[in-house]
Enzyme design. Structure first.
Site, PDB file in Angstrom:
ATOM      1  N   GLU A 132      42.600  13.822 -27.673  1.00  0.00           N
ATOM      2  CA  GLU A 132      41.406  14.524 -27.194  1.00  0.00           C
ATOM      3  C   GLU A 132      41.809  15.800 -26.468  1.00  0.00           C
ATOM      4  O   GLU A 132      41.312  16.132 -25.397  1.00  0.00           O
ATOM      5  CB  GLU A 132      40.548  13.618 -26.304  1.00  0.00           C
ATOM      6  CG  GLU A 132      39.085  14.044 -26.240  1.00  0.00           C
ATOM      7  CD  GLU A 132      38.225  13.082 -25.456  1.00  0.00           C
ATOM      8  OE1 GLU A 132      37.520  12.293 -26.092  1.00  0.00           O
ATOM      9  OE2 GLU A 132      38.256  13.123 -24.207  1.00  0.00           O
ATOM     10  N   HIS A 190      27.349   3.190 -11.731  1.00  0.00           N
ATOM     11  CA  HIS A 190      28.787   3.357 -11.521  1.00  0.00           C
ATOM     12  C   HIS A 190      29.196   2.688 -10.210  1.00  0.00           C
ATOM     13  O   HIS A 190      28.411   2.600  -9.267  1.00  0.00           O
ATOM     14  CB  HIS A 190      29.124   4.854 -11.469  1.00  0.00           C
ATOM     15  CG  HIS A 190      30.576   5.152 -11.641  1.00  0.00           C
ATOM     16  ND1 HIS A 190      31.466   5.146 -10.588  1.00  0.00           N
ATOM     17  CD2 HIS A 190      31.305   5.462 -12.749  1.00  0.00           C
ATOM     18  CE1 HIS A 190      32.674   5.456 -11.032  1.00  0.00           C
ATOM     19  NE2 HIS A 190      32.604   5.648 -12.331  1.00  0.00           N
ATOM     20  N   ARG A 222      31.563  13.712 -10.135  1.00  0.00           N
ATOM     21  CA  ARG A 222      31.744  14.135  -8.744  1.00  0.00           C
ATOM     22  C   ARG A 222      30.962  15.412  -8.436  1.00  0.00           C
ATOM     23  O   ARG A 222      30.361  15.546  -7.378  1.00  0.00           O
ATOM     24  CB  ARG A 222      33.231  14.366  -8.452  1.00  0.00           C
ATOM     25  CG  ARG A 222      34.069  13.102  -8.327  1.00  0.00           C
ATOM     26  CD  ARG A 222      35.498  13.466  -7.926  1.00  0.00           C
ATOM     27  NE  ARG A 222      36.357  12.284  -7.805  1.00  0.00           N
ATOM     28  CZ  ARG A 222      37.078  11.803  -8.801  1.00  0.00           C
ATOM     29  NH1 ARG A 222      37.028  12.374  -9.991  1.00  0.00           N
ATOM     30  NH2 ARG A 222      37.843  10.739  -8.634  1.00  0.00           N
ATOM     31  N   ASP A 239      41.753  13.335 -19.599  1.00  0.00           N
ATOM     32  CA  ASP A 239      41.805  14.214 -18.432  1.00  0.00           C
ATOM     33  C   ASP A 239      41.800  13.484 -17.092  1.00  0.00           C
ATOM     34  O   ASP A 239      41.386  14.040 -16.087  1.00  0.00           O
ATOM     35  CB  ASP A 239      40.622  15.186 -18.465  1.00  0.00           C
ATOM     36  CG  ASP A 239      39.291  14.475 -18.721  1.00  0.00           C
ATOM     37  OD1 ASP A 239      39.161  13.283 -18.361  1.00  0.00           O
ATOM     38  OD2 ASP A 239      38.383  15.104 -19.287  1.00  0.00           O
ATOM     39  N   GLU A 293      38.759  16.877 -13.630  1.00  0.00           N
ATOM     40  CA  GLU A 293      39.148  16.691 -15.020  1.00  0.00           C
ATOM     41  C   GLU A 293      39.500  17.994 -15.742  1.00  0.00           C
ATOM     42  O   GLU A 293      40.426  18.029 -16.561  1.00  0.00           O
ATOM     43  CB  GLU A 293      38.044  15.955 -15.780  1.00  0.00           C
ATOM     44  CG  GLU A 293      37.886  14.490 -15.402  1.00  0.00           C
ATOM     45  CD  GLU A 293      36.990  14.268 -14.187  1.00  0.00           C
ATOM     46  OE1 GLU A 293      36.787  13.100 -13.815  1.00  0.00           O
ATOM     47  OE2 GLU A 293      36.508  15.275 -13.620  1.00  0.00           O
ATOM     48  N   HIS A 308      27.650   9.774 -12.892  1.00  0.00           N
ATOM     49  CA  HIS A 308      28.819   9.470 -12.066  1.00  0.00           C
ATOM     50  C   HIS A 308      29.664  10.682 -11.697  1.00  0.00           C
ATOM     51  O   HIS A 308      30.564  10.576 -10.871  1.00  0.00           O
ATOM     52  CB  HIS A 308      29.736   8.462 -12.782  1.00  0.00           C
ATOM     53  CG  HIS A 308      30.505   9.060 -13.923  1.00  0.00           C
ATOM     54  ND1 HIS A 308      29.932   9.295 -15.144  1.00  0.00           N
ATOM     55  CD2 HIS A 308      31.783   9.494 -14.007  1.00  0.00           C
ATOM     56  CE1 HIS A 308      30.836   9.833 -15.950  1.00  0.00           C
ATOM     57  NE2 HIS A 308      31.964   9.974 -15.285  1.00  0.00           N
TER      58      HIS A 308
END
Length: 371
Positions: A120, A242, A212, A98, A134, A210
């Site tokens: 996936e 990260h 967003r 993604d 994503e 990590h």
């Protein structure tokens, strides 16, 4: 007889971990010509993974030289990959998951009317902005896809609900288990400072953050960590941070210096797998770790409001706690204090595969073109 040409397009560390087993299987098949494109979206971190598995890209786009925006990343991949597609003329393009690389890779192939294989496929939260971007990336990629390689039956049901034809969906497990089995069998050197951490007598809580959509609430996660460190003298926090500078700024202002809080640079995949193996449990907002940890019999507290890995929640290998300080503290205390509760996390079968996913995917591709 003309070989089947399969192009794999990846650009990030998680994509590398999950796609390298497929690339190796493709490279070892005498009936297939494998072409591997690295967009360089996470170049340094992905290069570590490629070196670990001794894989060399046929093309390396290095798109991140000038710190591009998300829009520029997608546009650059689309333009540069289109040139490669015109040159190589693959029979199928494989993308994973993604990311921006996934979206642009699938779109570039679609514009050339080249079939897309989505590895996936079918992960869904059904929340547009969680995870962002994503969730929408994978939904859009699904529209371009010809062969949907779903990890679980739940992922298949998600695709069927979106009117994907059943004969285009293949439940194959997750290649992350293939990669984990491969890397766990290696006997490589672990840096001395990491060895001293995993060999000490403390119980280790592995922490990764990590996402967003979590940035405004990470401080709540770190408050829970601070509470646990003060309450338990026999634990330590291992936190590979990260590279996102926003995450790093929040960490520096939220986590005090403490000899039992180990703030580390990102670890290569082998070393990280060893830290996972030595952990007592894991707090994470990562997707891949939710799949890997059950294979290592490690409980996972998912620091997200929702997860597309709902099979792990249903199987009892994952516990969704969000970013709520009190919820993280409460579940961590239960894992630290209640051995029965702790062991309940890995009494059930890992829902994410048996380590043979790459072979299944390559077999499906060959059968598709032979028929």
């Amino acid at each position: 007889m003309k070989k089947l040409k399969v192009m794999s397009v990846i650009g990030t560390r998680p994509e590398g971990i999950k796609m390298i087993p497929i690339i190796k299987t493709l490279q070892n098949d005498p009936m297939i010509e494998s072409v591997f494109v690295n967009t360089g979206q996470h170049k340094d971190q992905l290069d570590q993974v490629l070196n670990l598995f001794s894989i060399i890209p046929d093309y390396d786009l290095e798109i991140m030289k000038n710190k591009p925006s998300l829009e520029q990343i997608i546009a650059t991949i689309l333009i540069e990959l289109s040139k490669i597609l015109d040159k190589e003329k693959p029979d199928i393009v494989l993308v994973h998951g993604d990311t921006a690389t996934t979206l642009a890779g699938a779109q570039a192939a679609f514009f050339r009317q080249i079939p897309v294989g989505h590895v996936e496929a079918g992960l869904r939260t059904f929340e547009k902005y969680s995870p962002f971007p994503e969730e929408m990336n994978r939904q859009v990629v699904g529209k371009y896809t010809t062969l949907h390689f779903a990890a679980t039956e739940t992922n298949k049901l998600n695709l069927l609900a979106e009117m994907v034809k059943e004969d285009e969906i293949f439940v194959v497990g997750n290649t992350v288990i293939d990669a984990l089995i491969d890397v766990s069998s290696k006997q490589l050197e672990i840096p001395a400072h990491i060895r001293s951490i995993i060999d000490n007598p403390y119980r280790t809580i592995l922490l990764t953050t990590h996402r967003r959509e979590n940035l405004d609430e990470l401080n709540d996660v770190y408050k829970a960590v601070n509470h646990l460190i003060k309450e338990y003298n026999d634990i330590q926090i291992v936190f590979p941070i990260h590279r996102n500078p926003v995450v790093r700024n929040i960490v520096s202002s939220s986590l005090p210096k403490n000899p039992r809080i180990h703030l580390l640079e990102p670890l290569d995949y082998y070393v990280f797998s060893q830290v996972m193996k030595h952990s007592h449990f894991i707090i994470t907002d990562s997707g891949g770790i939710q799949e890997e940890a059950p294979a290592l019999k490690k409980p996972v507290l998912v620091a997200r409001k929702s997860t597309e890995r709902i099979e792990g929640v249903e199987a009892g290998t994952l516990k969704l706690v969000g970013t709520n300080t009190e919820a993280i503290i409460k579940e961590s205390q239960k894992l630290l204090d209640d051995s029965g509760y702790y062991h309940s996390f890995f009494q059930n079968k890992n829902p994410y595969g048996d380590g043979k996913t790459s072979e299944k995917i390559v077999s499906v591709i060959k059968n598709y073109f032979s028929s």
